[in-house]
Scaffold this motif. Structure first.
Motif, mmCIF file in Angstrom:
data_model
loop_
_atom_site.group_PDB
_atom_site.id
_atom_site.type_symbol
_atom_site.label_atom_id
_atom_site.label_comp_id
_atom_site.label_asym_id
_atom_site.label_seq_id
_atom_site.Cartn_x
_atom_site.Cartn_y
_atom_site.Cartn_z
ATOM 1 N N MET A 1 12.911 6.803 -1.970
ATOM 2 C CA MET A 1 11.681 6.822 -2.748
ATOM 3 C C MET A 1 12.015 6.696 -4.225
ATOM 4 O O MET A 1 13.074 7.106 -4.687
ATOM 5 C CB MET A 1 10.921 8.116 -2.466
ATOM 6 N N GLN A 2 11.088 6.134 -4.954
ATOM 7 C CA GLN A 2 11.258 5.935 -6.390
ATOM 8 C C GLN A 2 11.556 7.234 -7.124
ATOM 9 O O GLN A 2 12.294 7.254 -8.092
ATOM 10 C CB GLN A 2 9.998 5.297 -6.988
ATOM 11 N N ARG A 3 11.010 8.317 -6.652
ATOM 12 C CA ARG A 3 11.202 9.605 -7.315
ATOM 13 C C ARG A 3 12.689 9.946 -7.385
ATOM 14 O O ARG A 3 13.197 10.333 -8.434
ATOM 15 C CB ARG A 3 10.435 10.700 -6.567
ATOM 16 N N ALA A 4 13.386 9.770 -6.292
ATOM 17 C CA ALA A 4 14.812 10.075 -6.249
ATOM 18 C C ALA A 4 15.605 9.102 -7.114
ATOM 19 O O ALA A 4 16.541 9.504 -7.806
ATOM 20 C CB ALA A 4 15.311 10.044 -4.815
ATOM 21 N N ILE A 5 15.227 7.843 -7.085
ATOM 22 C CA ILE A 5 15.911 6.822 -7.885
ATOM 23 C C ILE A 5 15.802 7.151 -9.372
ATOM 24 O O ILE A 5 16.758 7.012 -10.122
ATOM 25 C CB ILE A 5 15.335 5.418 -7.597
ATOM 26 N N LYS A 6 14.627 7.602 -9.788
ATOM 27 C CA LYS A 6 14.373 7.914 -11.199
ATOM 28 C C LYS A 6 14.785 9.346 -11.566
ATOM 29 O O LYS A 6 14.596 9.760 -12.700
ATOM 30 C CB LYS A 6 12.892 7.716 -11.525
ATOM 31 N N ASN A 7 15.297 10.096 -10.588
ATOM 32 C CA ASN A 7 15.742 11.472 -10.817
ATOM 33 C C ASN A 7 14.611 12.358 -11.349
ATOM 34 O O ASN A 7 14.780 13.094 -12.324
ATOM 35 C CB ASN A 7 16.953 11.508 -11.749
ATOM 36 N N LEU A 40 -2.390 4.633 -5.913
ATOM 37 C CA LEU A 40 -2.455 3.858 -7.157
ATOM 38 C C LEU A 40 -1.880 4.640 -8.327
ATOM 39 O O LEU A 40 -1.168 4.077 -9.168
ATOM 40 C CB LEU A 40 -3.895 3.435 -7.448
ATOM 41 N N LYS A 41 -2.173 5.935 -8.403
ATOM 42 C CA LYS A 41 -1.633 6.769 -9.482
ATOM 43 C C LYS A 41 -0.108 6.818 -9.430
ATOM 44 O O LYS A 41 0.564 6.716 -10.456
ATOM 45 C CB LYS A 41 -2.180 8.198 -9.393
ATOM 46 N N ILE A 42 0.431 6.975 -8.228
ATOM 47 C CA ILE A 42 1.887 7.041 -8.073
ATOM 48 C C ILE A 42 2.513 5.697 -8.450
ATOM 49 O O ILE A 42 3.513 5.646 -9.173
ATOM 50 C CB ILE A 42 2.262 7.466 -6.644
ATOM 51 N N ALA A 43 1.933 4.615 -7.985
ATOM 52 C CA ALA A 43 2.452 3.282 -8.316
ATOM 53 C C ALA A 43 2.415 3.055 -9.826
ATOM 54 O O ALA A 43 3.395 2.575 -10.415
ATOM 55 C CB ALA A 43 1.651 2.209 -7.582
ATOM 56 N N ARG A 44 1.324 3.408 -10.454
ATOM 57 C CA ARG A 44 1.196 3.242 -11.906
ATOM 58 C C ARG A 44 2.235 4.090 -12.635
ATOM 59 O O ARG A 44 2.843 3.643 -13.605
ATOM 60 C CB ARG A 44 -0.200 3.627 -12.361
ATOM 61 N N THR A 49 3.894 -1.826 -8.004
ATOM 62 C CA THR A 49 2.690 -2.045 -7.208
ATOM 63 C C THR A 49 2.683 -1.040 -6.059
ATOM 64 O O THR A 49 3.732 -0.474 -5.708
ATOM 65 C CB THR A 49 2.643 -3.473 -6.615
ATOM 66 N N VAL A 50 1.541 -0.853 -5.469
ATOM 67 C CA VAL A 50 1.436 0.040 -4.311
ATOM 68 C C VAL A 50 2.369 -0.439 -3.205
ATOM 69 O O VAL A 50 3.036 0.358 -2.553
ATOM 70 C CB VAL A 50 -0.030 0.141 -3.818
ATOM 71 N N GLU A 51 2.444 -1.754 -3.019
ATOM 72 C CA GLU A 51 3.295 -2.322 -1.975
ATOM 73 C C GLU A 51 4.779 -2.051 -2.230
ATOM 74 O O GLU A 51 5.565 -1.983 -1.294
ATOM 75 C CB GLU A 51 3.051 -3.830 -1.836
ATOM 76 N N ASP A 52 5.153 -1.914 -3.499
ATOM 77 C CA ASP A 52 6.544 -1.594 -3.822
ATOM 78 C C ASP A 52 6.891 -0.162 -3.442
ATOM 79 O O ASP A 52 8.036 0.144 -3.130
ATOM 80 C CB ASP A 52 6.818 -1.770 -5.321
ATOM 81 N N ILE A 53 5.899 0.725 -3.476
ATOM 82 C CA ILE A 53 6.122 2.147 -3.235
ATOM 83 C C ILE A 53 5.899 2.522 -1.772
ATOM 84 O O ILE A 53 6.660 3.279 -1.196
ATOM 85 C CB ILE A 53 5.192 3.007 -4.121
ATOM 86 N N PHE A 54 4.849 1.971 -1.187
ATOM 87 C CA PHE A 54 4.451 2.366 0.166
ATOM 88 C C PHE A 54 4.537 1.184 1.124
ATOM 89 O O PHE A 54 4.313 0.052 0.752
ATOM 90 C CB PHE A 54 3.005 2.887 0.163
ATOM 91 N N THR A 55 4.841 1.479 2.385
ATOM 92 C CA THR A 55 4.853 0.463 3.425
ATOM 93 C C THR A 55 3.831 0.828 4.497
ATOM 94 O O THR A 55 3.564 2.007 4.751
ATOM 95 C CB THR A 55 6.231 0.350 4.093
ATOM 96 N N LEU A 56 3.257 -0.177 5.087
ATOM 97 C CA LEU A 56 2.284 0.031 6.153
ATOM 98 C C LEU A 56 3.018 -0.027 7.485
ATOM 99 O O LEU A 56 3.674 -1.015 7.806
ATOM 100 C CB LEU A 56 1.206 -1.051 6.104
ATOM 101 N N GLU A 57 2.899 1.039 8.245
ATOM 102 C CA GLU A 57 3.488 1.074 9.575
ATOM 103 C C GLU A 57 2.368 0.997 10.592
ATOM 104 O O GLU A 57 1.567 1.911 10.706
ATOM 105 C CB GLU A 57 4.313 2.351 9.754
ATOM 106 N N VAL A 58 2.319 -0.106 11.293
ATOM 107 C CA VAL A 58 1.265 -0.336 12.267
ATOM 108 C C VAL A 58 1.740 0.109 13.637
ATOM 109 O O VAL A 58 2.816 -0.270 14.092
ATOM 110 C CB VAL A 58 0.866 -1.837 12.308
ATOM 111 N N GLU A 59 0.926 0.947 14.274
ATOM 112 C CA GLU A 59 1.252 1.400 15.625
ATOM 113 C C GLU A 59 0.576 0.487 16.627
ATOM 114 O O GLU A 59 -0.583 0.130 16.476
ATOM 115 C CB GLU A 59 0.781 2.843 15.818
ATOM 116 N N ASP A 60 1.294 0.110 17.677
ATOM 117 C CA ASP A 60 0.725 -0.761 18.716
ATOM 118 C C ASP A 60 -0.053 0.036 19.722
ATOM 119 O O ASP A 60 0.167 1.114 20.063
ATOM 120 C CB ASP A 60 1.826 -1.538 19.423
#
Length: 60
Positions: A1-7, A40-44, A49-60
């Protein structure tokens, strides 16, 4: 996660986006899905972008 990368602590991120540290912890453990507004707040906060931070996991 970005949080860990940015310490950045969970507490610092939580304060920046106006949620509890427990909310950040739950998101990182996959136990909580953030609202669109929170995502959006976290991405900002990270300048991403939101897509850079979060991924969509689709369940079948």
């Amino acid at each position: 996660m970005q949080r860990a990368i940015k310490n950045i602590t969970q507490e610092e991120l939580a304060h920046a986006v106006s949620v509890s540290r427990q909310t950040i912890n739950a998101m990182e453990k996959g136990k909580y899905v953030p609202s669109t507004v929170l995502a959006l707040k976290i991405a900002r906060y990270f300048g991403k972008t939101v897509e850079d931070i979060f991924t969509l996991e689709v369940e079948d």
